[in-house]
Write a protein that holds these residues in place. Structure first.
Motif, PDB file in Angstrom:
ATOM      1  N   VAL A 107     -15.781  57.706   3.689  1.00 37.33           N
ATOM      2  CA  VAL A 107     -15.512  56.263   3.733  1.00 37.33           C
ATOM      3  C   VAL A 107     -15.587  55.561   5.180  1.00 37.33           C
ATOM      4  CG1 VAL A 107     -13.974  54.347   2.901  1.00 37.33           C
ATOM      5  CG2 VAL A 107     -14.163  56.530   1.541  1.00 37.33           C
ATOM      6  N   ILE A 108     -16.528  54.610   5.459  1.00 35.13           N
ATOM      7  CA  ILE A 108     -16.532  53.864   6.656  1.00 35.13           C
ATOM      8  C   ILE A 108     -16.129  52.511   6.323  1.00 35.13           C
ATOM      9  CG2 ILE A 108     -17.976  53.246   8.594  1.00 35.13           C
ATOM     10  CD1 ILE A 108     -17.362  56.353   8.208  1.00 35.13           C
ATOM     11  N   LYS A 109     -15.221  51.916   7.160  1.00 33.13           N
ATOM     12  CA  LYS A 109     -14.735  50.561   6.953  1.00 33.13           C
ATOM     13  C   LYS A 109     -14.954  49.827   8.072  1.00 33.13           C
ATOM     14  CE  LYS A 109     -11.655  51.268   3.217  1.00 33.13           C
ATOM     15  NZ  LYS A 109     -10.181  51.220   2.618  1.00 33.13           N
ATOM     16  N   VAL A 110     -14.937  48.409   8.178  1.00 27.41           N
ATOM     17  CA  VAL A 110     -14.874  47.783   9.401  1.00 27.41           C
ATOM     18  C   VAL A 110     -14.259  46.683   9.313  1.00 27.41           C
ATOM     19  CG1 VAL A 110     -16.169  46.342  11.233  1.00 27.41           C
ATOM     20  CG2 VAL A 110     -17.029  48.539  10.466  1.00 27.41           C
ATOM     21  N   LYS A 111     -12.998  46.419   9.916  1.00 25.15           N
ATOM     22  CA  LYS A 111     -12.190  45.289   9.553  1.00 25.15           C
ATOM     23  C   LYS A 111     -11.829  44.232  10.599  1.00 25.15           C
ATOM     24  CE  LYS A 111      -8.326  46.487   7.373  1.00 25.15           C
ATOM     25  NZ  LYS A 111      -7.097  46.899   6.919  1.00 25.15           N
ATOM     26  N   ASP A 112     -11.883  43.234  10.337  1.00 22.18           N
ATOM     27  CA  ASP A 112     -11.299  41.963  11.381  1.00 22.18           C
ATOM     28  C   ASP A 112     -10.661  41.038  10.915  1.00 22.18           C
ATOM     29  OD1 ASP A 112     -13.011  39.557  10.500  1.00 22.18           O
ATOM     30  OD2 ASP A 112     -14.628  40.785  10.690  1.00 22.18           O
ATOM     31  N   ASP A 113      -9.611  40.665  11.530  1.00 18.32           N
ATOM     32  CA  ASP A 113      -8.924  39.339  11.242  1.00 18.32           C
ATOM     33  C   ASP A 113      -9.516  38.087  11.579  1.00 18.32           C
ATOM     34  OD1 ASP A 113      -8.874  39.492  13.886  1.00 18.32           O
ATOM     35  OD2 ASP A 113      -6.405  39.669  13.858  1.00 18.32           O
ATOM     36  N   GLY A 114     -10.856  37.835  11.534  1.00 25.86           N
ATOM     37  CA  GLY A 114     -11.442  36.421  11.779  1.00 25.86           C
ATOM     38  C   GLY A 114     -11.274  35.413  10.720  1.00 25.86           C
ATOM     39  N   PRO A 115     -12.230  34.634  10.963  1.00 24.67           N
ATOM     40  CA  PRO A 115     -12.257  33.420   9.789  1.00 24.67           C
ATOM     41  C   PRO A 115     -12.532  33.677   8.358  1.00 24.67           C
ATOM     42  CG  PRO A 115     -14.045  33.129  11.112  1.00 24.67           C
ATOM     43  CD  PRO A 115     -13.452  34.360  11.730  1.00 24.67           C
ATOM     44  N   GLY A 116     -13.305  35.041   8.132  1.00 24.57           N
ATOM     45  CA  GLY A 116     -13.602  35.233   6.971  1.00 24.57           C
ATOM     46  C   GLY A 116     -14.834  34.372   6.460  1.00 24.57           C
ATOM     47  N   PHE A 117     -15.357  34.454   5.304  1.00 27.49           N
ATOM     48  CA  PHE A 117     -16.410  33.800   4.732  1.00 27.49           C
ATOM     49  C   PHE A 117     -16.370  33.875   3.063  1.00 27.49           C
ATOM     50  CE2 PHE A 117     -17.828  38.105   4.860  1.00 27.49           C
ATOM     51  CZ  PHE A 117     -18.625  38.219   3.604  1.00 27.49           C
ATOM     52  N   VAL A 171     -17.295  44.681  -0.219  1.00 26.28           N
ATOM     53  CA  VAL A 171     -17.171  43.537   0.692  1.00 26.28           C
ATOM     54  C   VAL A 171     -15.750  42.967   0.301  1.00 26.28           C
ATOM     55  CG1 VAL A 171     -17.866  41.230   1.973  1.00 26.28           C
ATOM     56  CG2 VAL A 171     -19.391  43.357   1.468  1.00 26.28           C
ATOM     57  N   ALA A 172     -14.633  42.588   0.994  1.00 28.22           N
ATOM     58  CA  ALA A 172     -13.571  41.951   0.664  1.00 28.22           C
ATOM     59  C   ALA A 172     -13.318  40.960   1.845  1.00 28.22           C
ATOM     60  CB  ALA A 172     -12.415  42.730   0.784  1.00 28.22           C
ATOM     61  N   SER A 173     -13.522  39.516   1.241  1.00 30.90           N
ATOM     62  CA  SER A 173     -13.216  38.310   2.508  1.00 30.90           C
ATOM     63  C   SER A 173     -12.948  37.254   1.658  1.00 30.90           C
ATOM     64  CB  SER A 173     -14.629  38.468   3.344  1.00 30.90           C
ATOM     65  OG  SER A 173     -14.434  37.246   4.160  1.00 30.90           O
ATOM     66  N   ARG A 174     -11.948  36.464   2.320  1.00 33.27           N
ATOM     67  CA  ARG A 174     -11.882  35.021   2.029  1.00 33.27           C
ATOM     68  C   ARG A 174     -11.670  34.149   3.264  1.00 33.27           C
ATOM     69  NH1 ARG A 174      -7.030  35.152  -2.832  1.00 33.27           N
ATOM     70  NH2 ARG A 174      -8.245  36.594  -4.372  1.00 33.27           N
ATOM     71  N   PRO A 175     -12.035  32.923   3.064  1.00 35.57           N
ATOM     72  CA  PRO A 175     -11.886  32.116   4.257  1.00 35.57           C
ATOM     73  C   PRO A 175     -10.497  32.074   4.915  1.00 35.57           C
ATOM     74  CG  PRO A 175     -13.369  31.044   2.389  1.00 35.57           C
ATOM     75  CD  PRO A 175     -12.664  32.142   1.988  1.00 35.57           C
ATOM     76  N   THR A 190     -12.047  39.675   7.182  1.00 40.89           N
ATOM     77  CA  THR A 190     -13.264  40.477   6.343  1.00 40.89           C
ATOM     78  C   THR A 190     -13.243  42.257   6.413  1.00 40.89           C
ATOM     79  OG1 THR A 190     -14.887  38.518   6.752  1.00 40.89           O
ATOM     80  CG2 THR A 190     -15.739  40.764   6.023  1.00 40.89           C
ATOM     81  N   THR A 191     -13.332  42.571   5.589  1.00 38.39           N
ATOM     82  CA  THR A 191     -13.202  44.302   5.210  1.00 38.39           C
ATOM     83  C   THR A 191     -14.513  44.523   4.765  1.00 38.39           C
ATOM     84  OG1 THR A 191     -10.972  44.198   5.217  1.00 38.39           O
ATOM     85  CG2 THR A 191     -12.271  46.275   4.781  1.00 38.39           C
ATOM     86  N   VAL A 192     -15.502  45.149   5.450  1.00 40.46           N
ATOM     87  CA  VAL A 192     -16.632  45.774   4.726  1.00 40.46           C
ATOM     88  C   VAL A 192     -16.462  47.392   4.651  1.00 40.46           C
ATOM     89  CG1 VAL A 192     -19.203  45.784   4.796  1.00 40.46           C
ATOM     90  CG2 VAL A 192     -17.878  43.908   5.676  1.00 40.46           C
ATOM     91  N   SER A 193     -16.800  48.100   3.549  1.00 42.45           N
ATOM     92  CA  SER A 193     -16.464  49.352   3.445  1.00 42.45           C
ATOM     93  C   SER A 193     -17.993  49.944   2.796  1.00 42.45           C
ATOM     94  CB  SER A 193     -15.469  49.761   2.576  1.00 42.45           C
ATOM     95  OG  SER A 193     -15.490  49.269   1.329  1.00 42.45           O
ATOM     96  N   MET A 194     -18.075  51.385   3.192  1.00 41.25           N
ATOM     97  CA  MET A 194     -19.124  52.066   2.456  1.00 41.25           C
ATOM     98  C   MET A 194     -18.601  53.401   2.050  1.00 41.25           C
ATOM     99  SD  MET A 194     -22.660  53.555   4.728  1.00 41.25           S
ATOM    100  CE  MET A 194     -21.320  54.313   5.631  1.00 41.25           C
ATOM    101  N   THR A 195     -19.098  53.886   0.928  1.00 42.25           N
ATOM    102  CA  THR A 195     -18.574  55.354   0.698  1.00 42.25           C
ATOM    103  C   THR A 195     -20.051  56.035   0.132  1.00 42.25           C
ATOM    104  OG1 THR A 195     -16.602  54.566  -0.604  1.00 42.25           O
ATOM    105  CG2 THR A 195     -17.559  56.495  -0.918  1.00 42.25           C
ATOM    106  N   LEU A 196     -20.316  57.140   0.977  1.00 46.27           N
ATOM    107  CA  LEU A 196     -21.270  58.061   0.623  1.00 46.27           C
ATOM    108  C   LEU A 196     -20.717  59.239   0.018  1.00 46.27           C
ATOM    109  CD1 LEU A 196     -23.550  57.720   4.090  1.00 46.27           C
ATOM    110  CD2 LEU A 196     -23.535  56.510   1.693  1.00 46.27           C
ATOM    111  N   PHE A 197     -21.718  59.746  -0.744  1.00 40.88           N
ATOM    112  CA  PHE A 197     -21.274  60.922  -1.498  1.00 40.88           C
ATOM    113  C   PHE A 197     -22.384  62.157  -1.074  1.00 40.88           C
ATOM    114  CE2 PHE A 197     -19.943  57.630  -3.793  1.00 40.88           C
ATOM    115  CZ  PHE A 197     -18.456  58.030  -4.230  1.00 40.88           C
ATOM    116  N   PRO A 198     -22.268  62.952  -0.029  1.00 39.99           N
ATOM    117  CA  PRO A 198     -23.281  63.642   0.520  1.00 39.99           C
ATOM    118  C   PRO A 198     -23.629  64.717  -0.549  1.00 39.99           C
ATOM    119  CG  PRO A 198     -21.669  63.259   2.259  1.00 39.99           C
ATOM    120  CD  PRO A 198     -21.191  62.892   0.976  1.00 39.99           C
TER     121      PRO A 198
END
Length: 467
Positions: free
Chosen positions: A403-413, A445-449, A453-461
């Motif tokens: 599981v790879i996630k990129v989180k930020d506390d920015g303005p969202g969208f 994708v989880a985000s609100r204005p 924003t949190t964008v996550s990816m799950t891979l199953f090798p």
């Protein structure tokens, strides 16, 4: 996993056979209980009706001769002779085998058997009912001491107790007990019992047959539908296996395509860097040497040189964007670090890295390229839309997934923008989703204005070393 289809059987018995066995037991028990109850009711009713008829007949005969008992416990000799004469007539002898007259306290004051006159016996239930004013009768129940002589005769007898009332006052002055031959009554009762048992048994047998027929039809229908369901289930499983194989082939093809595409773009970027970029660089150097600053055309040469430098910068930028680093031999942790380091070289955004989990599954080249491109695009978006935010890259390794996630506390969208295409030709979130899902992964994708924003990816090798 195949769902288990349970047969409607108990042991080797079908549902209808189980129902039939249970019905035979239940209906048989019910038939026995109801049959006994109905037979007893019929016998009691017939015996009571016979007793009433006999009592009414006997009352008309003995009541006038027994009125003396209203004033004493003995009958006069004349009354006794009259009673004996009546009971000795042929019609009465054929019907009545013996008689007794009772007074209160269980004392016999007169009887066909003179030996028991004056004896006292414990009052029976029938005698008590007679003293209370009811006519009482019983059949084949000669089990009392005062009935020993009658029981010894060995013939069917109807025992009747009839109250004797004083003619003027109506008070009960004695009880007459007599024993009537009941040969015909016995035959009638046997016939009534047979009829009642036949009716009850037939009713329960018909009910059992009808219910069994309904259950048998239902059981047959259920079995037919069960067989059809098993057939459909087998077909569904076969189609599911076929779909799984097709999906696996599609994912394999998508992985190979993504790998080949990245390799092609990498080669294209290298060729741009080593081919046109080198020629443009050489041309710029020669133009600089060919034109001196004092030359009249130095201004024109400077413009040409600036154009060449811009073209060279653009070609190098395109080359960098097309080519992915050589990550085939890198582990998951190294791929994540490499993607973050490449981003930091060209962006002021400095994301933190959080590595979770113990041992990551081995990844194919397609999986590694997907991780790299995912981080490349999401970090680029974070730097573009939330440059001053705190950004964190989280890599979580599990036994069968990453599981790879990129989180930020920015303005969202607004999430509706997720499906919008990028004006600059980049993949965007929609392109990332397609890439991740094309190799069997999951993209979220989880985000609100105003809420980051949190964008996550799950891979199953699934396999090693996609070539």
């Amino acid at each position: 996993m195949r769902a288990k289809v349970t047969d409607l059987t108990i042991g080797n018995w079908s549902l209808s056979r189980v129902f039939l066995a249970a019905s035979i037991f239940v209906m048989g028990t019910a038939t026995a209980i109801v049959g006994v109850w109905v037979s007893n009711r019929i016998q009691n009713a017939v015996v009571q009706n016979s007793a009433n008829s006999a009592a009414l007949y006997m009352e008309s005969v003995v009541s006038p001769l027994s009125q003396e008992l209203a004033h004493g416990n003995h009958l006069s000799e004349q009354a006794s002779l009259a009673l004996d004469e009546i009971f000795m007539t042929q019609p009465m002898r054929d019907r009545i085998v013996s008689y007794k007259f009772w007074k209160q306290g269980g004392v016999i004051v007169h009887a066909s058997d003179t030996d028991i006159i004056g004896n006292r016996f414990n009052p029976t239930d029938d005698l008590r009912r007679a003293w209370s004013g009811d006519i009482s009768g019983s059949f084949k129940e000669l089990d009392h001491a005062e009935s020993a002589a009658e029981a010894a005769l060995g013939i069917p007898l109807l025992e009747v107790y009839s109250p004797i009332r004083e003619l003027w006052s109506g008070e009960i002055i004695a009880v007459a007990e007599f024993y009537e031959r009941a040969d015909q009554l016995e035959l009638d009762l046997a016939k009534a019992r047979r009829t009642s048992w036949l009716v009850v048994g037939s009713a329960f047998l018909a009910s059992t047959i009808v219910l069994y027929s309904i259950v048998a039809i239902g059981d047959k229908t259920i079995r037919r539908q069960g067989a059809l369901l098993k057939q459909r289930l087998t077909e569904s499983e076969r189609m599911a296996e076929q779909n799984a194989r097709l999906r696996s082939r599609v994912v394999d093809a998508s992985e190979r395509y993504a790998t080949q595409t990245d390799r092609f773009l990498k080669n294209l970027g290298a060729e741009l860097h080593d081919g046109p970029a080198q020629y443009l660089s050489l041309a710029a150097l020669r133009l600089e040497a060919a034109f001196s600053k004092e030359s009249e055309s130095s201004k024109e040469a400077e413009e040409i040189q600036q154009s060449l430098q811009k073209s060279l910068a653009e070609i190098r930028a395109i080359s960098r964007g097309l080519s992915a680093p050589d990550i085939d031999s890198l582990s998951l942790v190294d791929v994540v670090k490499r993607a973050v380091e490449d981003h930091v070289e060209h962006s002021p955004l400095r994301p933190d890295i959080s590595l979770l989990g113990s041992q990551a599954p081995e990844l194919s080249l397609s999986d590694k390229l997907c991780v790299f491109r995912f981080l490349q695009e999401t970090l680029s978006n974070a730097a573009r839309y939330a440059p001053a935010s705190k950004c964190t890259v989280i890599s979580e390794a599990q036994n069968d997934r990453i599981v790879i996630k990129v989180k930020d506390d920015g303005p969202g969208f607004d999430r509706s923008e997720e499906t919008a295409l990028r004006d600059d030709g980049g993949q965007g979130l929609m392109g990332l989703r397609d890439r991740v899902e094309s190799i069997g992964g999951r993209f979220e994708v989880a985000s609100r204005p105003g809420e980051g924003t949190t964008v996550s990816m799950t891979l199953f090798p699934r396999k090693l070393g996609t070539s």
